[in-house]
Write an enzyme that holds these catalytic residues in place. Structure first.
Site, PDB file in Angstrom:
ATOM      1  N   GLY A  78      -0.887   1.691   3.890  1.00  0.00           N
ATOM      2  CA  GLY A  78       0.209   0.939   3.299  1.00  0.00           C
ATOM      3  C   GLY A  78      -0.246   0.125   2.091  1.00  0.00           C
ATOM      4  O   GLY A  78      -1.174   0.505   1.367  1.00  0.00           O
ATOM      5  N   SER A  79       0.373  -1.027   1.900  1.00  0.00           N
ATOM      6  CA  SER A  79       0.208  -1.772   0.652  1.00  0.00           C
ATOM      7  C   SER A  79      -1.173  -2.375   0.439  1.00  0.00           C
ATOM      8  O   SER A  79      -1.490  -2.790  -0.678  1.00  0.00           O
ATOM      9  CB  SER A  79       1.264  -2.880   0.567  1.00  0.00           C
ATOM     10  N   VAL A  80      -2.013  -2.462   1.477  1.00  0.00           N
ATOM     11  CA  VAL A  80      -3.391  -2.892   1.250  1.00  0.00           C
ATOM     12  C   VAL A  80      -4.058  -1.947   0.258  1.00  0.00           C
ATOM     13  O   VAL A  80      -4.914  -2.344  -0.541  1.00  0.00           O
ATOM     14  CB  VAL A  80      -4.184  -2.936   2.582  1.00  0.00           C
ATOM     15  N   LYS A 105      -2.903  -0.827  -2.342  1.00  0.00           N
ATOM     16  CA  LYS A 105      -2.555  -1.161  -3.727  1.00  0.00           C
ATOM     17  C   LYS A 105      -3.714  -1.842  -4.447  1.00  0.00           C
ATOM     18  O   LYS A 105      -3.758  -1.845  -5.677  1.00  0.00           O
ATOM     19  CB  LYS A 105      -1.300  -2.027  -3.755  1.00  0.00           C
TER      20      LYS A 105
END
Length: 584
Positions: free
Chosen positions: A305-307, A309
């Site tokens: 997920g967004s980690v 990014k």
């Protein structure tokens, strides 16, 4: 006359033949007694010798401060020697009573004609001493060692455990088997032709060599606190599981590795589930045990997920396809080919620059950045940052990254990968990669093993790990630290903010497959001090009930842990960093 002569010749031949045979036997006997005597003497002695193994003490496992996490407990092995038993019924009755084994089962072993028959191993020393005090002929009580873990469930899936033969089965116990196991000794006793030990003849004894002490980077206090924090959030959110990693981002030393639910290392074959498992087959039970022993941080993969990014931002800044001041617009979605990919905020974030896009964890911003990178550059940095390799952690069973083949990646796949979906990594891989991107750009090897000491306390081995290769420029790494600090001070990671400390971090919420199941994984990764990271922490909550956003439920877990361990690690609060700097 002819017959007499023939008979005399016949008698002479027989006599000479017999004489030749006797001379041959005498010659053979002389040869055996003089020239081959040593060989047959050894064989004769062997017929009258009994061997008893003396188990070596397995080396202890201690934490970074010398706290004992795995040690040995003295136990006994009870055996019988059939030829030496004088009162079989008494032996059967007493062993049955003291060992809690049926008389029928013990009788089979007592009556079995063998040089030595083992009745039971891992008998408590008190029981063994009591049996020895009976003085039963033919009953042997040998002291042995059983692995003992003073803190039961602490770091169970890291330490691992040993089997009945005292050999490691999982975890560090098996990874460092050659350092921990030692060398067994031997007792040789002499018996008569009936197998009864002879009095007055000294035993030959080969002393065992104890195993080495293994010192690891794990910190008992940090592990204990992280485990309590994980248990608390798991109960509050009724989650399936919780994993926490605490590491040194500069050298890869792991201070804590938590996998709730843990299991009791002193009783590793008892399931830790509250479900009724009566009537299940042995195969089904073994499968449940295998699942119980799995270390999610290393053995299992997930969509980060967004980690992730942090990866996309680092690659884009390094490649020069984005700058901190670049402007974006988020209407709540972005259309890529024929797909409408939504942002977490349905109404969108509106106009924002790149830093605000990171703070808001805005999917459309990162889709745009990923498309600017392109497939070739995305894969170039994916490989350069080490995500296509295993981390090399010193635990068995590390899983590999699950990734699309480059030739199969279109714009839609690139878009979803840019914000951490449609591929899978291990939590350890994610924590290691983020550590490497914010520590100045050097890839680290996560590890537990620090050094080994012999029985005299002398250091005999310092474990070494690959020197980190430069995977990101120091300038880009410094930029990422500054940007991620604003995520905590001004953005979606504000629930990890601690007054007096500079903390950077990134939140994440990912949906598991199949998407229709509506199950989520909430996570947060944080580091401190933000300008010179010395500790990094990652919390992953699997399938939380109710609110499931990483910034809401995972960030506070790391805040709670950091609030307690940062002073413990020697980091004092800076009073000039006030709550006024936190805008949320």
């Amino acid at each position: 006359m002819r017959n007499k002569t023939f008979n005399k010749k016949k008698t002479l031949v027989v006599f000479l033949g017999a004489a030749a045979m006797i001379l041959g036997l005498i010659g053979r006997l002389v040869y055996l007694m003089i020239f081959d005597s040593e060989y047959y003497q050894k064989r004769a002695e062997a017929l009258h010798e009994r061997e008893r193994e003396i188990k070596a003490a397995r080396g202890e496992i201690v934490d970074r401060n010398g706290q004992v996490l795995a040690t040995n407990k003295t136990v006994c092995t009870i055996s019988v020697i059939h030829s030496q038993i004088s009162d079989a019924e008494e032996v059967i009755r007493i062993l049955s009573t003291e060992l809690g084994i049926s008389e029928e089962e013990i009788r089979k072993k007592v009556e079995k004609v063998s040089s030595r028959e083992r009745i039971k191993t891992n008998v408590e020393k008190e029981v063994g001493d009591k049996i020895r005090d009976y003085g039963l002929a033919g009953v042997k009580v040998d002291e042995d060692f059983r692995r003992y873990y003073p803190y039961d469930e602490l770091a169970s899936k890291v330490l691992g455990f040993t089997g009945g033969d005292n050999q490691g089965i999982i975890g560090l116990e098996v990874k460092y088997e050659d350092w921990l196991k030692g060398a067994n000794g031997m007792i040789l006793t002499t018996t008569d032709a009936r197998g009864i030990e002879l009095e007055g003849i000294a035993e030959d004894r080969i002393e065992p060599i104890a195993g080495n002490t293994l010192q690891i980077s794990l910190d008992y206090n940090i592990q204990q606190y992280a485990q309590q924090a994980a248990q608390k959030v798991m109960e509050e959110k009724q989650a399936d599981a919780v994993a926490i990693l605490i590491m040194n981002p500069k050298n890869g030393e792991i201070y804590a590795c938590v996998n709730i639910p843990e299991f009791n290392l002193n009783d590793p074959f008892t399931l830790n589930t509250a479900e009724n498992t009566e009537g299940i087959s042995d195969e089904e039970k073994q499968d449940l045990l295998n699942q119980m022993w799995r270390n999610r941080c290393i053995n299992d993969t997930y969509e980060p997920g967004s980690v992730f990014k942090v990866f996309t931002a680092s690659a884009a800044l390094e490649e020069g396809v984005v700058s901190l001041d670049d402007r974006f617009h988020c209407p709540g979605y972005k259309i890529v080919e024929d797909r409408k990919i939504r942002c977490a905020r349905v109404g969108g974030h509106g106009a924002e620059d790149f830093v605000q896009g990171v703070q808001n964890s805005c999917n459309p911003v990162f889709i745009e950045v990923g498309l600017r990178l392109g497939v070739d550059n995305f894969y170039k940095y994916f490989e350069q940052f080490g995500l296509l390799e295993k981390t090399g952690i010193d635990l068995p069973g590390e899983a590999s990254t699950i990734m699309h083949k480059k030739e199969n990646v279109g714009l839609v796949e690139l878009a979803t990968m840019s914000f951490g979906q449609s591929f899978q990594v291990t939590p350890m891989q994610m924590a290691t990669t983020v550590s490497s991107l914010i520590n100045g750009g050097k890839r680290i090897t996560p590890h537990f093993g620090v050094c080994a000491y012999n029985a005299d306390g002398e250091k005999i081995k310092t474990f070494e790990y690959d020197e980190g290769r430069q995977i990101l420029s120091e300038d880009t790494s410094a930029t990422m630290r500054a940007v991620l600090e604003t995520v905590v001070s001004e953005g979606g990671g504000n629930k990890a903010y601690i007054e007096g400390y500079r903390i950077g971090g990134k939140t994440a919420t990912s949906q598991t497959l199949p998407r229709s199941a509506n199950k989520y994984i909430s996570s947060f990764i944080g580091f401190a001090p933000a300008d010179d990271p010395q500790v990094i922490g990652m919390a992953i909550i699997y399938n939380p009930q109710g609110i499931y956003y990483g910034g809401t439920i995972a960030a506070p877990v790391i805040k709670d842990i950091f609030d307690n361990i940062l002073p413990y690690l020697g980091f004092e609060k800076n009073e000039t960093i006030s709550d006024g700097e936190n805008t949320q």
